[in-house]
Design a protein around this motif. Structure first.
Motif, PDB file in Angstrom:
ATOM      1  N   THR A 133       0.815  -1.217   0.000  1.00 28.86           N
ATOM      2  CA  THR A 133       0.000   0.000   0.000  1.00 28.86           C
ATOM      3  C   THR A 133       0.846   1.263   0.000  1.00 28.86           C
ATOM      4  OG1 THR A 133      -0.132  -0.045   2.423  1.00 28.86           O
ATOM      5  CG2 THR A 133      -1.903  -1.145   1.189  1.00 28.86           C
ATOM      6  N   ALA A 134       2.136   1.153   0.288  1.00 30.68           N
ATOM      7  CA  ALA A 134       2.990   2.343   0.360  1.00 30.68           C
ATOM      8  C   ALA A 134       3.648   2.670  -0.974  1.00 30.68           C
ATOM      9  CB  ALA A 134       4.063   2.152   1.436  1.00 30.68           C
ATOM     10  N   ASN A 135       4.256   1.657  -1.607  1.00 29.80           N
ATOM     11  CA  ASN A 135       5.008   1.918  -2.837  1.00 29.80           C
ATOM     12  C   ASN A 135       4.794   0.783  -3.832  1.00 29.80           C
ATOM     13  OD1 ASN A 135       6.819   3.269  -4.562  1.00 29.80           O
ATOM     14  ND2 ASN A 135       8.558   2.083  -3.783  1.00 29.80           N
ATOM     15  N   PRO A 136       3.564   0.629  -4.338  1.00 26.22           N
ATOM     16  CA  PRO A 136       3.282  -0.497  -5.226  1.00 26.22           C
ATOM     17  C   PRO A 136       3.867  -0.293  -6.615  1.00 26.22           C
ATOM     18  CG  PRO A 136       1.388   0.948  -5.105  1.00 26.22           C
ATOM     19  CD  PRO A 136       2.395   1.495  -4.132  1.00 26.22           C
ATOM     20  N   ALA A 137       4.147  -1.397  -7.277  1.00 27.24           N
ATOM     21  CA  ALA A 137       4.586  -1.328  -8.676  1.00 27.24           C
ATOM     22  C   ALA A 137       3.412  -1.047  -9.599  1.00 27.24           C
ATOM     23  CB  ALA A 137       5.277  -2.630  -9.071  1.00 27.24           C
ATOM     24  N   LEU A 153      -6.272   0.602 -14.713  1.00 25.44           N
ATOM     25  CA  LEU A 153      -4.862   0.487 -14.347  1.00 25.44           C
ATOM     26  C   LEU A 153      -4.248   1.882 -14.429  1.00 25.44           C
ATOM     27  CD1 LEU A 153      -3.377  -2.745 -15.982  1.00 25.44           C
ATOM     28  CD2 LEU A 153      -3.431  -2.157 -13.550  1.00 25.44           C
ATOM     29  N   ASP A 154      -3.500   2.230 -13.404  1.00 24.98           N
ATOM     30  CA  ASP A 154      -2.889   3.556 -13.331  1.00 24.98           C
ATOM     31  C   ASP A 154      -1.602   3.546 -14.153  1.00 24.98           C
ATOM     32  OD1 ASP A 154      -1.761   5.966 -12.635  1.00 24.98           O
ATOM     33  OD2 ASP A 154      -1.995   5.698 -10.476  1.00 24.98           O
ATOM     34  N   THR A 155      -1.588   4.332 -15.224  1.00 21.87           N
ATOM     35  CA  THR A 155      -0.390   4.392 -16.070  1.00 21.87           C
ATOM     36  C   THR A 155       0.654   5.364 -15.526  1.00 21.87           C
ATOM     37  OG1 THR A 155      -1.094   6.189 -17.552  1.00 21.87           O
ATOM     38  CG2 THR A 155      -1.898   3.975 -18.055  1.00 21.87           C
ATOM     39  N   SER A 156       0.300   6.138 -14.497  1.00 24.11           N
ATOM     40  CA  SER A 156       1.196   7.188 -14.009  1.00 24.11           C
ATOM     41  C   SER A 156       2.103   6.731 -12.872  1.00 24.11           C
ATOM     42  CB  SER A 156       0.385   8.406 -13.543  1.00 24.11           C
ATOM     43  OG  SER A 156      -0.399   8.912 -14.603  1.00 24.11           O
ATOM     44  N   GLY A 157       1.585   5.929 -11.950  1.00 25.19           N
ATOM     45  CA  GLY A 157       2.344   5.598 -10.757  1.00 25.19           C
ATOM     46  C   GLY A 157       2.145   6.690  -9.723  1.00 25.19           C
ATOM     47  N   GLU A 158       3.204   7.365  -9.340  1.00 26.46           N
ATOM     48  CA  GLU A 158       3.079   8.518  -8.457  1.00 26.46           C
ATOM     49  C   GLU A 158       2.249   9.601  -9.151  1.00 26.46           C
ATOM     50  OE1 GLU A 158       4.293   9.303  -5.253  1.00 26.46           O
ATOM     51  OE2 GLU A 158       4.617   7.142  -5.149  1.00 26.46           O
ATOM     52  N   PRO A 159       1.494  10.399  -8.392  1.00 23.14           N
ATOM     53  CA  PRO A 159       0.708  11.472  -9.024  1.00 23.14           C
ATOM     54  C   PRO A 159       1.585  12.344  -9.910  1.00 23.14           C
ATOM     55  CG  PRO A 159       0.163  11.291  -6.694  1.00 23.14           C
ATOM     56  CD  PRO A 159       1.336  10.380  -6.924  1.00 23.14           C
ATOM     57  N   LEU A 160       1.032  12.812 -11.014  1.00 18.98           N
ATOM     58  CA  LEU A 160       1.817  13.565 -11.981  1.00 18.98           C
ATOM     59  C   LEU A 160       2.273  14.918 -11.454  1.00 18.98           C
ATOM     60  CD1 LEU A 160      -0.099  12.762 -15.296  1.00 18.98           C
ATOM     61  CD2 LEU A 160       2.013  11.737 -14.423  1.00 18.98           C
ATOM     62  N   TYR A 161       1.602  15.452 -10.420  1.00 15.80           N
ATOM     63  CA  TYR A 161       2.097  16.711  -9.864  1.00 15.80           C
ATOM     64  C   TYR A 161       3.408  16.516  -9.106  1.00 15.80           C
ATOM     65  CZ  TYR A 161      -0.421  15.123  -5.650  1.00 15.80           C
ATOM     66  OH  TYR A 161      -0.895  14.393  -4.591  1.00 15.80           O
ATOM     67  N   LYS A 162       3.799  15.284  -8.847  1.00 19.85           N
ATOM     68  CA  LYS A 162       5.126  15.009  -8.290  1.00 19.85           C
ATOM     69  C   LYS A 162       6.095  14.933  -9.455  1.00 19.85           C
ATOM     70  CE  LYS A 162       3.571  12.712  -4.079  1.00 19.85           C
ATOM     71  NZ  LYS A 162       3.705  11.539  -3.185  1.00 19.85           N
TER      72      LYS A 162
END
Length: 393
Positions: A133-137, A153-162
């Motif tokens: 839940t913290a740093n999933p692939a 499915l999230d193609t971004s990973g971390e939010p794009l504002y990061k």
């Protein structure tokens, strides 16, 4: 073949995001509350992740169907071809949001979707992915309405504002995509003088400098789709190289920042350096009530503090009239924009807002107040019922 995507963004920026996405090759854009649904090829998805200044994520729709109970959602999630998209070595996280769903527990739905994905992998390859839940692939999103469930499915990973480079944070940071949206709403164009006189961690300054130099905001980070088994590495490499090729040479820009707090100036300088833009932006320590504009006209944009602690509201009530006086005294000929969650600003600043644009900073409803400062026109003008920027009744 075109795929379907959903790109969430801060509320209030949906129309701007739709225009931006069309520039990346998006088609069939549909503006929704809090984001844009669109279709496009995978190259458009790659570009949206790499180049969007406004989107929070790019979610790829992989399944959709009606449901009556939890078992229907489980069956839909189990039926999808997860093992074609990632491997059991990739950890997962499931997030669920809902509007008007009759189901009582989103936590239980989250668990059932996770079970369905893991059961699919056990059936297909004999082992299941771990949950992180913290740093999933891989991030899986589900959205429930009254009778429909959509899986992404999230193609971004971390939010794009990061954006991948900011190192020095402040207590109440302004998200980068909100800052970029505010710059767009202000009408500021590269080459026009820009000043942030309460610069904090430098978010407006960095976003403006990247716009001026045509630096794609995602060039310094990784994305979720890079873990997908069907990644078209040739197409993705071409998208990155094209974006790099558009970057302009680093030169001093007509972008200026200052803050009365020396530690904030230090943070801005540190973040600009991390972004490689410290030679492009001029920083000083200065009081907004005293500082002089660097040119006869331009755009002033800032996110002033607003009171959340005992005593702060009283301090700001005394500060806002002084701010209005400083604008009238020093900033005639400028378009000034203040982004704030404090609605008292418009009542106390002593100027008539030419525009008040609702925007959300997370869950906090804010306003972008626009003041067009004209020499002499507001100094002795009597206040009217609409001087807080609202329409007269």
């Amino acid at each position: 073949m075109a795929e379907t995507f959903f790109s969430p963004c801060p509320r209030g920026l949906e129309a701007l995001l739709a225009d931006e996405l069309r520039g990346f090759g998006a088609a069939d854009t549909e503006i929704l509350h809090g984001g844009v649904m669109w279709s496009g090829e995978w190259t458009a998805c790659y570009r949206a992740n790499l180049e969007s200044r406004l989107a929070t994520r790019v979610l790829w729709r992989v399944g959709r169907g009606r449901y009556q109970g939890e078992i229907d959602i489980y069956k839909l999630a189990y039926s999808l071809t997860w093992a074609k998209w990632f491997t059991p070595d990739d950890s997962i996280r499931v997030a669920v949001t809902a509007q008007q769903s009759p189901l009582k527990s989103l936590e239980f739905i989250t668990l059932r979707i996770k079970d369905a994905v893991c059961d699919h992998f056990r059936t297909v390859v004999g082992r299941r992915p771990d949950v992180d839940t913290a740093n999933p692939a891989v991030r899986i999103h589900a959205f429930l309405t009254r009778d429909m469930v959509t899986l992404y499915l999230d193609t971004s990973g971390e939010p794009l504002y990061k954006r991948g480079f900011k190192t020095a944070a402040v207590e109440a940071p302004l998200k980068e995509n909100i800052a970029a949206g505010i710059l767009r709403l202000s009408g500021w164009q590269p080459g026009e003088t820009l000043v942030d006189p309460m610069c904090g961690s430098g978010t407006f300054l960095i976003e403006a400098a990247q716009m001026a130099l045509d630096i794609a905001p995602g060039l310094g980070r990784k994305f979720g789709f890079e873990r997908f088994r069907h990644l078209d590495e040739t197409a993705w490499s071409a998208v990155r190289q094209a974006a790099k090729g558009r970057c302009k040479a680093l030169v001093p820009l007509s972008i200026f920042g200052s803050d009365i707090v020396g530690d904030q100036v230090r943070r801005s300088r540190e973040n600009l350096a991390a972004a490689g833009l410290d030679k492009c932006v001029t920083l000083d320590r200065a009081d907004i009530l005293e500082r002089q504009p660097p040119s006869a006209s331009g755009v002033l944009v800032t996110n002033p503090p607003y009171g959340v602690r005992i005593g702060e509201a009283e301090e700001l009530a005394a500060f806002y009239p002084l701010l209005g006086n400083a604008l009238k005294k020093h900033w005639a000929g400028w378009r000034c924009y203040f982004f704030s969650g404090d609605m008292a600003l418009a009542k106390l600043i002593g100027l008539k807002a030419s525009k008040r644009t609702p925007l959300f900073n997370g869950a906090l409803e804010c306003r972008l107040f626009e003041y067009k400062v004209i020499a002499g026109s507001m100094r002795d003008k009597p206040r009217t019922a609409s001087d807080d920027g609202t329409a007269p009744s």
